[in-house]
Design a protein around this motif. Structure first.
Motif, PDB file in Angstrom:
ATOM      1  N   GLY A   7      29.403  39.228  43.421  1.00  0.00           N
ATOM      2  CA  GLY A   7      31.162  39.226  42.675  1.00  0.00           C
ATOM      3  C   GLY A   7      31.384  37.714  41.713  1.00  0.00           C
ATOM      4  O   GLY A   7      31.365  36.587  42.687  1.00  0.00           O
ATOM      5  N   ILE A  11      36.784  33.823  42.684  1.00  0.00           N
ATOM      6  CA  ILE A  11      36.664  33.493  43.746  1.00  0.00           C
ATOM      7  C   ILE A  11      35.606  33.164  43.938  1.00  0.00           C
ATOM      8  O   ILE A  11      34.479  32.103  44.303  1.00  0.00           O
ATOM      9  N   GLY A  12      34.455  34.301  43.205  1.00  0.00           N
ATOM     10  CA  GLY A  12      32.638  34.051  43.118  1.00  0.00           C
ATOM     11  C   GLY A  12      32.262  32.759  42.397  1.00  0.00           C
ATOM     12  O   GLY A  12      31.678  32.526  42.871  1.00  0.00           O
ATOM     13  N   ASN A  30      27.155  40.575  39.650  1.00  0.00           N
ATOM     14  CA  ASN A  30      28.752  41.441  39.296  1.00  0.00           C
ATOM     15  C   ASN A  30      27.816  42.323  39.286  1.00  0.00           C
ATOM     16  O   ASN A  30      27.030  43.805  39.193  1.00  0.00           O
ATOM     17  N   ARG A  31      29.371  42.926  38.479  1.00  0.00           N
ATOM     18  CA  ARG A  31      28.890  44.420  37.800  1.00  0.00           C
ATOM     19  C   ARG A  31      27.987  45.513  36.914  1.00  0.00           C
ATOM     20  O   ARG A  31      27.461  46.061  36.638  1.00  0.00           O
ATOM     21  N   HIS A  32      27.344  44.067  36.327  1.00  0.00           N
ATOM     22  CA  HIS A  32      27.180  43.882  34.977  1.00  0.00           C
ATOM     23  C   HIS A  32      25.674  42.884  35.096  1.00  0.00           C
ATOM     24  O   HIS A  32      25.263  43.240  36.428  1.00  0.00           O
ATOM     25  N   VAL A  53      23.134  43.268  42.114  1.00  0.00           N
ATOM     26  CA  VAL A  53      23.641  42.765  43.545  1.00  0.00           C
ATOM     27  C   VAL A  53      23.803  43.250  44.488  1.00  0.00           C
ATOM     28  O   VAL A  53      22.639  42.599  45.522  1.00  0.00           O
ATOM     29  N   SER A  66      32.780  38.999  47.376  1.00  0.00           N
ATOM     30  CA  SER A  66      34.461  38.981  46.433  1.00  0.00           C
ATOM     31  C   SER A  66      34.430  39.698  45.672  1.00  0.00           C
ATOM     32  O   SER A  66      34.283  39.264  44.411  1.00  0.00           O
ATOM     33  N   PRO A  68      36.660  43.278  44.127  1.00  0.00           N
ATOM     34  CA  PRO A  68      37.762  44.591  44.507  1.00  0.00           C
ATOM     35  C   PRO A  68      37.895  44.769  45.720  1.00  0.00           C
ATOM     36  O   PRO A  68      36.735  45.788  45.903  1.00  0.00           O
ATOM     37  N   PHE A  69      39.297  45.243  46.528  1.00  0.00           N
ATOM     38  CA  PHE A  69      38.829  46.078  48.053  1.00  0.00           C
ATOM     39  C   PHE A  69      38.226  47.229  48.110  1.00  0.00           C
ATOM     40  O   PHE A  69      37.061  47.610  48.558  1.00  0.00           O
ATOM     41  N   THR A  71      35.981  48.931  45.465  1.00  0.00           N
ATOM     42  CA  THR A  71      35.030  49.244  45.336  1.00  0.00           C
ATOM     43  C   THR A  71      33.763  48.954  46.450  1.00  0.00           C
ATOM     44  O   THR A  71      32.402  48.567  46.410  1.00  0.00           O
ATOM     45  N   SER A  88      35.543  37.710  51.884  1.00  0.00           N
ATOM     46  CA  SER A  88      36.797  36.965  51.497  1.00  0.00           C
ATOM     47  C   SER A  88      38.159  38.168  50.174  1.00  0.00           C
ATOM     48  O   SER A  88      38.702  37.633  49.412  1.00  0.00           O
ATOM     49  N   ASN A  89      37.649  39.402  50.605  1.00  0.00           N
ATOM     50  CA  ASN A  89      38.308  40.550  49.688  1.00  0.00           C
ATOM     51  C   ASN A  89      39.797  40.796  50.781  1.00  0.00           C
ATOM     52  O   ASN A  89      39.957  40.440  51.939  1.00  0.00           O
ATOM     53  N   TYR A  92      45.243  45.408  48.305  1.00  0.00           N
ATOM     54  CA  TYR A  92      46.694  44.996  47.975  1.00  0.00           C
ATOM     55  C   TYR A  92      46.395  46.450  47.421  1.00  0.00           C
ATOM     56  O   TYR A  92      45.865  47.040  46.213  1.00  0.00           O
ATOM     57  N   PHE A 126      37.635  32.670  53.259  1.00  0.00           N
ATOM     58  CA  PHE A 126      37.806  32.233  51.710  1.00  0.00           C
ATOM     59  C   PHE A 126      38.440  33.322  51.292  1.00  0.00           C
ATOM     60  O   PHE A 126      39.014  33.596  49.930  1.00  0.00           O
ATOM     61  N   ASN A 127      39.647  34.243  52.407  1.00  0.00           N
ATOM     62  CA  ASN A 127      40.937  35.206  51.583  1.00  0.00           C
ATOM     63  C   ASN A 127      41.965  34.827  51.288  1.00  0.00           C
ATOM     64  O   ASN A 127      42.820  34.939  51.063  1.00  0.00           O
TER      65      ASN A 127
HETATM   66  N1  LIG Z   1      42.221  35.223  43.353  1.00  0.00           N
HETATM   67  C1  LIG Z   1      42.037  34.289  43.949  1.00  0.00           C
HETATM   68  O1  LIG Z   1      42.628  33.359  44.015  1.00  0.00           O
HETATM   69  C2  LIG Z   1      41.296  35.170  45.201  1.00  0.00           C
HETATM   70  C3  LIG Z   1      41.708  34.361  46.307  1.00  0.00           C
HETATM   71  C4  LIG Z   1      41.375  35.005  47.819  1.00  0.00           C
HETATM   72  C5  LIG Z   1      41.325  36.030  48.051  1.00  0.00           C
HETATM   73  N2  LIG Z   1      40.640  36.946  46.676  1.00  0.00           N
HETATM   74  C6  LIG Z   1      39.945  38.510  46.727  1.00  0.00           C
HETATM   75  O2  LIG Z   1      38.907  37.877  46.443  1.00  0.00           O
HETATM   76  C7  LIG Z   1      38.366  39.279  46.145  1.00  0.00           C
HETATM   77  C8  LIG Z   1      37.870  38.742  45.004  1.00  0.00           C
HETATM   78  O3  LIG Z   1      38.611  38.337  44.048  1.00  0.00           O
HETATM   79  P1  LIG Z   1      38.956  37.753  42.556  1.00  0.00           P
HETATM   80  O4  LIG Z   1      40.297  37.119  41.912  1.00  0.00           O
HETATM   81  O5  LIG Z   1      37.384  36.977  42.300  1.00  0.00           O
HETATM   82  O6  LIG Z   1      38.036  39.020  41.346  1.00  0.00           O
HETATM   83  P2  LIG Z   1      37.945  38.832  39.581  1.00  0.00           P
HETATM   84  O7  LIG Z   1      38.056  37.941  39.750  1.00  0.00           O
HETATM   85  O8  LIG Z   1      38.704  39.995  39.648  1.00  0.00           O
HETATM   86  O9  LIG Z   1      35.987  39.064  40.110  1.00  0.00           O
HETATM   87  C9  LIG Z   1      36.002  40.032  40.776  1.00  0.00           C
HETATM   88  C10 LIG Z   1      34.616  40.406  40.668  1.00  0.00           C
HETATM   89  O10 LIG Z   1      34.093  41.403  40.820  1.00  0.00           O
HETATM   90  C11 LIG Z   1      33.094  42.378  40.719  1.00  0.00           C
HETATM   91  N3  LIG Z   1      32.882  43.386  41.013  1.00  0.00           N
HETATM   92  C12 LIG Z   1      33.745  44.149  40.977  1.00  0.00           C
HETATM   93  N4  LIG Z   1      33.123  45.485  41.683  1.00  0.00           N
HETATM   94  C13 LIG Z   1      32.232  45.351  42.138  1.00  0.00           C
HETATM   95  C14 LIG Z   1      30.888  46.063  42.560  1.00  0.00           C
HETATM   96  N5  LIG Z   1      30.926  46.738  43.419  1.00  0.00           N
HETATM   97  N6  LIG Z   1      29.373  45.405  42.778  1.00  0.00           N
HETATM   98  C15 LIG Z   1      29.485  44.225  42.607  1.00  0.00           C
HETATM   99  N7  LIG Z   1      30.193  43.039  41.607  1.00  0.00           N
HETATM  100  C16 LIG Z   1      32.080  44.134  41.777  1.00  0.00           C
HETATM  101  C17 LIG Z   1      33.150  41.522  39.165  1.00  0.00           C
HETATM  102  O11 LIG Z   1      32.002  42.079  38.109  1.00  0.00           O
HETATM  103  P3  LIG Z   1      32.528  42.146  36.346  1.00  0.00           P
HETATM  104  O12 LIG Z   1      32.492  40.157  36.365  1.00  0.00           O
HETATM  105  O13 LIG Z   1      30.986  42.405  35.645  1.00  0.00           O
HETATM  106  O14 LIG Z   1      33.333  42.532  35.820  1.00  0.00           O
HETATM  107  C18 LIG Z   1      33.696  40.430  39.439  1.00  0.00           C
HETATM  108  O15 LIG Z   1      32.687  39.431  38.940  1.00  0.00           O
HETATM  109  C19 LIG Z   1      39.255  40.525  46.062  1.00  0.00           C
HETATM  110  O16 LIG Z   1      39.024  41.010  46.975  1.00  0.00           O
HETATM  111  C20 LIG Z   1      40.291  39.575  45.356  1.00  0.00           C
HETATM  112  O17 LIG Z   1      41.982  40.057  47.183  1.00  0.00           O
HETATM  113  C21 LIG Z   1      41.614  36.557  45.722  1.00  0.00           C
END
Ligand SMILES: NC(=O)c1ccc[n+]([C@@H]2O[C@H](COP(=O)([O-])OP(=O)(O)OC[C@H]3O[C@@H](n4cnc5c(N)ncnc54)[C@H](OP(=O)(O)O)[C@@H]3O)[C@@H](O)[C@H]2O)c1
Length: 209
Positions: A7, A11-12, A30-32, A53, A66, A68-69, A71, A88-89, A92, A126-127
């Motif tokens: 991810g 967060i990642g 990441n996914r790409h 990955v 890091s 979406p849960f 996935t 860290s997931n 929601y 980190f969640n």
């Molecule tokens: N945002 C926050 O402040 C925060 C704080 C604490 C916890 N969290 C939790 O941490 C997690 C990540 O949040 P985020 O805000 O960092 O999300 P985000 O900005 O939407 O990034 C998600 C990342 O996950 C990648 N991804 C999705 N599905 C995947 C898979 N099957 N295999 C590999 N990579 C995959 C995406 O890849 P692509 O880039 O290729 O699309 C993207 O890089 C979530 O569960 C969220 O609830 C978030």
């Protein structure tokens, strides 16, 4: 240390910057394709390794997940067997869809990740902290009790110690909430420590003995 991050979003990428900043080698996926991570590599230099990955999983002594849960079923269990995997997931329902066992509090999102990754040494961390706070608020110069708290839960004491060390290195106070089931629940959305900027001392007071 070698760290994998699956991810590369808010967060990642934030964790990649923090871990490279304190001297670790980090493989990010990441996914790409890994080519999509070139900008992060340009920013962070040769310590940042764009990866698939599976390769990020194999690379890390510690691997942070890091994504979406909803996935998590796509994660490659063999690549993560035996690894310290940091979850860290958050769950929601509005984003992830409803999971009845979670809605009924029969289990937790991190225990579901553990079920999908047999042999992984799971730590929830980190969640609880907003990514901007995570990016900006670590301060290694502060005493532990004055630093902002980052929480961790798990059943593997050695794995938790390793993750606590990382939290300390990036300038936060590691605060142990307990087991994966009980401590993990204390770290979930809606809990009294979730998304609050608490110092280590304040956090320990809220959690109690
Ligand atoms: N945002 C926050 O402040 C925060 C704080 C604490 C916890 N969290 C939790 O941490 C997690 C990540 O949040 P985020 O805000 O960092 O999300 P985000 O900005 O939407 O990034 C998600 C990342 O996950 C990648 N991804 C999705 N599905 C995947 C898979 N099957 N295999 C590999 N990579 C995959 C995406 O890849 P692509 O880039 O290729 O699309 C993207 O890089 C979530 O569960 C969220 O609830 C978030």
């Amino acid at each position: 240390m070698k760290i994998g991050i699956i991810g590369s979003g808010r967060i990642g990428a934030t964790l990649a910057r923090l871990f490279v900043g304190v001297g670790h080698e980090v493989a990010v996926a990441n996914r790409h394709t890994p080519e999509t991570l070139r900008a992060l590599q340009d920013e962070l230099g040769s310590a940042l390794h764009p990866a698939s990955v599976e390769d990020a999983g194999h690379f890390g002594d510690i691997v942070v997940v890091s994504i979406p849960f909803h996935t998590i079923d796509q994660l490659p269990a063999p690549a993560l067997a035996g690894k310290i995997v940091v979850d860290s997931n958050n769950y929601y329902p509005g984003r992830d869809g409803n999971v009845s066992a979670l809605d009924r509090d029969e289990t937790t999102s991190t225990e579901l990740l553990a079920q999908h990754l047999p042999g992984a040494r799971i730590v929830k961390a980190f969640n609880t902290m907003y990514f901007v706070t995570l990016a900006q608020s670590g301060d290694r110069a502060q005493d532990e009790g004055e630093r902002l708290a980052l929480f961790l839960a798990g059943d593997d004491a050695e794995a938790k110690q390793a993750v606590a060390g990382l939290i300390d290195e990036i300038g936060f106070a590691p605060v142990d909430t307990g087991s994966l089931a009980g401590g993990g629940r204390r770290q979930q959305p809606g809990s009294d420590i979730y998304n609050r900027e608490l110092t280590g001392a304040e956090a320990r007071q809220i959690l109690g003995p």
